[in-house]
Design a protein around this motif. Sequence first.
Motif, PDB file in Angstrom:
ATOM      1  N   ALA A 245       0.852  -1.196   0.000  1.00  0.00           N
ATOM      2  CA  ALA A 245       0.000   0.000   0.000  1.00  0.00           C
ATOM      3  C   ALA A 245       0.885   1.242   0.000  1.00  0.00           C
ATOM      4  CB  ALA A 245      -0.908   0.011   1.228  1.00  0.00           C
ATOM      5  N   LEU A 246       0.551   2.204  -0.850  1.00  0.00           N
ATOM      6  CA  LEU A 246       1.184   3.525  -0.838  1.00  0.00           C
ATOM      7  C   LEU A 246       0.238   4.438  -0.075  1.00  0.00           C
ATOM      8  CD1 LEU A 246       2.217   3.758  -4.615  1.00  0.00           C
ATOM      9  CD2 LEU A 246       3.543   2.824  -2.699  1.00  0.00           C
ATOM     10  N   LEU A 247       0.672   4.900   1.093  1.00  0.00           N
ATOM     11  CA  LEU A 247      -0.233   5.624   1.993  1.00  0.00           C
ATOM     12  C   LEU A 247       0.315   7.016   2.313  1.00  0.00           C
ATOM     13  CD1 LEU A 247      -1.054   2.729   4.499  1.00  0.00           C
ATOM     14  CD2 LEU A 247      -2.553   3.645   2.714  1.00  0.00           C
ATOM     15  N   PRO A 248      -0.537   8.044   2.243  1.00  0.00           N
ATOM     16  CA  PRO A 248      -0.096   9.399   2.570  1.00  0.00           C
ATOM     17  C   PRO A 248       0.058   9.577   4.074  1.00  0.00           C
ATOM     18  CG  PRO A 248      -2.432   9.402   2.023  1.00  0.00           C
ATOM     19  CD  PRO A 248      -1.944   7.995   1.800  1.00  0.00           C
ATOM     20  N   ILE A 249       1.106  10.321   4.459  1.00  0.00           N
ATOM     21  CA  ILE A 249       1.333  10.559   5.898  1.00  0.00           C
ATOM     22  C   ILE A 249       1.479  12.043   6.222  1.00  0.00           C
ATOM     23  CG2 ILE A 249       2.437   8.300   6.240  1.00  0.00           C
ATOM     24  CD1 ILE A 249       5.149   9.918   6.480  1.00  0.00           C
ATOM     25  N   GLY A 250       1.409  12.937   5.228  1.00  0.00           N
ATOM     26  CA  GLY A 250       1.684  14.356   5.483  1.00  0.00           C
ATOM     27  C   GLY A 250       0.505  15.255   5.168  1.00  0.00           C
ATOM     28  N   ALA A 251       0.715  16.565   5.389  1.00  0.00           N
ATOM     29  CA  ALA A 251      -0.298  17.608   5.140  1.00  0.00           C
ATOM     30  C   ALA A 251      -1.518  17.406   6.033  1.00  0.00           C
ATOM     31  CB  ALA A 251      -0.690  17.656   3.666  1.00  0.00           C
ATOM     32  N   TYR A 252      -1.280  17.389   7.359  1.00  0.00           N
ATOM     33  CA  TYR A 252      -2.361  17.036   8.283  1.00  0.00           C
ATOM     34  C   TYR A 252      -2.621  18.040   9.394  1.00  0.00           C
ATOM     35  CZ  TYR A 252       1.773  15.274  10.811  1.00  0.00           C
ATOM     36  OH  TYR A 252       3.012  15.149  11.400  1.00  0.00           O
ATOM     37  N   GLU A 253      -1.864  19.109   9.505  1.00  0.00           N
ATOM     38  CA  GLU A 253      -2.090  20.088  10.582  1.00  0.00           C
ATOM     39  C   GLU A 253      -2.635  21.408  10.009  1.00  0.00           C
ATOM     40  OE1 GLU A 253      -2.071  19.740  13.667  1.00  0.00           O
ATOM     41  OE2 GLU A 253      -0.883  17.976  14.088  1.00  0.00           O
ATOM     42  N   PRO A 254      -3.569  22.066  10.712  1.00  0.00           N
ATOM     43  CA  PRO A 254      -4.170  21.690  11.994  1.00  0.00           C
ATOM     44  C   PRO A 254      -5.241  20.599  11.808  1.00  0.00           C
ATOM     45  CG  PRO A 254      -5.129  23.733  11.212  1.00  0.00           C
ATOM     46  CD  PRO A 254      -4.051  23.369  10.223  1.00  0.00           C
ATOM     47  N   ARG A 255      -5.362  19.739  12.818  1.00  0.00           N
ATOM     48  CA  ARG A 255      -6.279  18.597  12.699  1.00  0.00           C
ATOM     49  C   ARG A 255      -7.734  19.029  12.528  1.00  0.00           C
ATOM     50  NH1 ARG A 255      -5.052  15.366  10.028  1.00  0.00           N
ATOM     51  NH2 ARG A 255      -6.066  13.498  10.770  1.00  0.00           N
ATOM     52  N   TRP A 256      -8.153  20.116  13.197  1.00  0.00           N
ATOM     53  CA  TRP A 256      -9.571  20.516  13.084  1.00  0.00           C
ATOM     54  C   TRP A 256      -9.922  20.795  11.622  1.00  0.00           C
ATOM     55  CZ3 TRP A 256     -11.283  25.012  10.886  1.00  0.00           C
ATOM     56  CH2 TRP A 256     -10.369  26.072  10.773  1.00  0.00           C
ATOM     57  N   PHE A 257      -8.954  21.237  10.847  1.00  0.00           N
ATOM     58  CA  PHE A 257      -9.212  21.568   9.450  1.00  0.00           C
ATOM     59  C   PHE A 257      -8.936  20.389   8.516  1.00  0.00           C
ATOM     60  CE2 PHE A 257      -8.344  23.316   5.281  1.00  0.00           C
ATOM     61  CZ  PHE A 257      -9.333  24.270   5.135  1.00  0.00           C
ATOM     62  N   MET A 258      -7.905  19.616   8.803  1.00  0.00           N
ATOM     63  CA  MET A 258      -7.398  18.650   7.828  1.00  0.00           C
ATOM     64  C   MET A 258      -7.903  17.211   8.014  1.00  0.00           C
ATOM     65  SD  MET A 258      -5.516  19.890   5.463  1.00  0.00           S
ATOM     66  CE  MET A 258      -5.205  21.617   5.135  1.00  0.00           C
ATOM     67  N   LYS A 259      -8.419  16.854   9.190  1.00  0.00           N
ATOM     68  CA  LYS A 259      -8.599  15.421   9.467  1.00  0.00           C
ATOM     69  C   LYS A 259      -9.580  14.718   8.533  1.00  0.00           C
ATOM     70  CE  LYS A 259     -11.859  15.698  13.367  1.00  0.00           C
ATOM     71  NZ  LYS A 259     -13.078  15.186  12.768  1.00  0.00           N
ATOM     72  N   ASP A 260     -10.565  15.463   7.988  1.00  0.00           N
ATOM     73  CA  ASP A 260     -11.538  14.816   7.091  1.00  0.00           C
ATOM     74  C   ASP A 260     -10.978  14.565   5.692  1.00  0.00           C
ATOM     75  OD1 ASP A 260     -13.619  14.632   8.971  1.00  0.00           O
ATOM     76  OD2 ASP A 260     -14.129  16.741   8.650  1.00  0.00           O
ATOM     77  N   GLN A 261      -9.854  15.199   5.366  1.00  0.00           N
ATOM     78  CA  GLN A 261      -9.328  15.072   4.003  1.00  0.00           C
ATOM     79  C   GLN A 261      -7.920  14.483   3.924  1.00  0.00           C
ATOM     80  OE1 GLN A 261      -9.197  19.135   2.397  1.00  0.00           O
ATOM     81  NE2 GLN A 261      -9.216  19.877   4.493  1.00  0.00           N
ATOM     82  N   HIS A 262      -7.129  14.599   5.003  1.00  0.00           N
ATOM     83  CA  HIS A 262      -5.757  14.081   5.005  1.00  0.00           C
ATOM     84  C   HIS A 262      -5.498  13.303   6.292  1.00  0.00           C
ATOM     85  CE1 HIS A 262      -4.194  17.521   2.171  1.00  0.00           C
ATOM     86  NE2 HIS A 262      -4.798  16.553   1.497  1.00  0.00           N
TER      87      HIS A 262
END
Length: 327
Positions: A245-262
């Motif tokens: 599996a190739l899985l994304p691990i970046g572009a995640y902060e701030p969590r309140w904004f990013m968690k649904d998409q990254h």
Amino acid sequence: MHGSSKKPPSDHFDGRIFVDPDGMPPKTFREILRWQFGGDRNRAVWPKWAPSPYADTPPARVEDNKARLSFVGHASWLIQTGGLNILIDPVWSERVSPFAFAGPRRRNDPGIAFDALPNIDVVLVTHGHYDHLDVATLSRLTKRFAPRVITPLGNDLTMKRADPRIRAEAFDWHQRTQIGSRVAVTLVPTRHWSARGLFDRNRSLWASFVLETPAGKIYAVGDSGYGVGKHFRDVGRMHGPLRLALLPIGAYEPRWFMKDQHMNPSDAVMALADCGAAQALAHHHGTFQLTDEAIDAPEIALAEALDQASIPRERFAVLKPGQVFEI
């Protein structure tokens, strides 16, 4: 619907807008302004240049029951298997933006120089965001190699408007197409959204890919939130066993904004467990600063999450641009 964006309504398309029945709508313009200009913003400063010590010169082809994956950087990969050369989300441009003079800029060179690419047969583009669908790179590839370009519904129109020569073919979720005598690809749902501008939200579809190869199945996830893990469990159930599996691990902060998409790294570790892949490779980090975390934060957090889950670190490897993984 092979090769076409005309599509009847479905559980994820109302005739105009695409939706993920198991996802969340994208953030509002007001929420974007709050993230960008709010007083609580804590944006890490990335180095202006963070070169990789590696550079790859791929072979012309990879045959037998092998697969060779070269990390180009961010979400771009070259997969060589079954005598085919396949690029995923290729970006060789300096910036990922609608503008040549502004927007996120590369912090390292692509892991393969453009002139060192082997003959490219197929390009897979997961969705329309600028860090995944780079029209300038697709045009360069088309001029040199004229590859098939496989993408979710609607993104073919973006490509062909920019360059009518791009051989774009659009597919819906769960559609499968043969791309070589021993290789096929299926588009699968993923938890994300799409837009190229302010007024075209979710007018094109987004997806991940499952590649059937002589070396086993490869699950290539572009952008995805984790949610409750349903998409990953579904892929494991419907398409397993997965070799990689190739899985994304970046572009995640701030969590309140990013968690649904990254996903963040601990989400990505849960996604690996959910889909059941024997091996994972990390991407979507270290090349373009799209969000607020530090350049090395994803790799550090991934190691911690793997240790916490008692998963050996080598089962979820982090490559630098130009590094190679072989099956």
